[in-house]
Design an enzyme around this catalytic site. Structure first.
Site, PDB file in Angstrom:
ATOM      1  N   LYS A  64      58.752  36.184  20.898  1.00  0.00           N
ATOM      2  CA  LYS A  64      59.083  35.479  19.595  1.00  0.00           C
ATOM      3  C   LYS A  64      59.363  33.874  20.361  1.00  0.00           C
ATOM      4  O   LYS A  64      59.050  33.207  19.489  1.00  0.00           O
ATOM      5  CB  LYS A  64      60.385  35.725  18.903  1.00  0.00           C
ATOM      6  N   ASP A 100      61.909  35.990   9.228  1.00  0.00           N
ATOM      7  CA  ASP A 100      63.488  36.774   9.153  1.00  0.00           C
ATOM      8  C   ASP A 100      64.300  36.050   8.536  1.00  0.00           C
ATOM      9  O   ASP A 100      65.478  36.422   7.800  1.00  0.00           O
ATOM     10  CB  ASP A 100      63.937  36.953  10.518  1.00  0.00           C
TER      11      ASP A 100
END
Length: 278
Positions: A64, A100
């Protein structure tokens, strides 16, 4: 045909392909979603050429941060979080996003929970906490306290958040009994997740001081011990399944440049819950 996937080092079993396939069926889209395991030694080369194979990718551990560093452009929320979980390839460019962040926000909205002006406790300072923490901070709570097993490590891991928000507090679990009364408590730790069920990151010494709601981003089991204890106190509770689906569909919105109605998210979440807990 839209070609999508999930990029990671070791993926094992992921529910992401099922969620995206359900959306393809719902929307009548000719698309594929595959698991893409890439060793760390090859990740730089893979990202350089990923746009030649895929229209978009979700990104998971441990890539990420690497995805954020490699993207041509990073969205404001991903920039603030310092991590990217969604890549869109278009015109030779690689855009980085963090869905998210939106998934957690939609989870709260779906359950009628708002952190605006509230006193909030966040359990955990790991990777899962970052998008949740940014979303909560952007709602302008009255106060926000992070609880971490190791305060020094927690401060390092969340350094960008403490630098940007001087009022953010952190404390360890050993002093949980000293927490003041608060409105909302959110668990971002894996404590209580299947197969290690029946345990909670905090007990009634903390939940007894919670006034409104308890949120657990764990979704298997549907009712963690944390949520069971909270429900016994009469608090509003919700698990993380809707967040899982909402963040997946937020990625689809980015890839397909379209808005997905909340009703679609709710239907797919219900179908996933039926599958997971059948």
């Amino acid at each position: 045909m839209v070609k999508l996937g999930l990029l990671g080092k070791v993926l094992g079993h992921s529910w992401s392909p099922e969620i995206h396939q359900l959306y393809f069926e719902e929307a009548g889209i000719d698309g594929s979603y595959e698991l893409v395991e890439v060793p760390e030694a090859r990740i730089d080369d893979f990202l350089r050429h990923a746009g030649e194979q895929f229209d978009g990718l979700n990104v998971t551990i441990p890539y990420k941060v690497k995805a954020a560093e490699s993207a041509s452009r990073v969205s404001p929320e991903a920039e603030a979080i310092g991590a990217v979980n969604t890549l869109k390839f278009s015109g030779g460019r690689m855009e980085g996003h963090n869905t998210d962040y939106f998934g957690f926000g939609r989870l709260l909205a779906h359950n009628g929970i708002s952190a605006a002006g509230k006193d909030v406790i966040l359990l955990g300072s790991g990777g899962a906490a970052r998008a949740v923490l940014q979303n909560l901070l952007d709602q302008k709570p009255a106060s926000l306290t992070v609880m971490a097993r190791d305060v020094s490590k927690g401060r390092r891991d969340l350094a960008r958040f403490f630098a940007a928000h001087p009022g953010l507090k952190i404390m360890d679990y050993a002093h949980a009994g000293e927490l003041p009364c608060h409105d909302i408590i959110v668990n971002t730790t894996p404590v209580g997740m299947y197969p290690h069920t029946g345990v909670s990151a905090v007990g009634m010494d903390v939940l007894g001081k919670t006034r409104e709601a308890a949120v657990d981003i764990v979704y298997n089991p549907a009712e963690t011990e944390f949520l069971r204890l909270a429900a016994s106190r009469g608090l509003a509770v919700c698990n993380g399944l809707y967040m899982l689906v909402a963040q997946a569909l937020a990625s689809e919105e980015i890839w397909l440049s379209r808005k997905i109605e909340d009703g679609v998210t709710a239907r797919i979440a219900a179908r996933m819950e039926a599958r997971i807990h059948a």
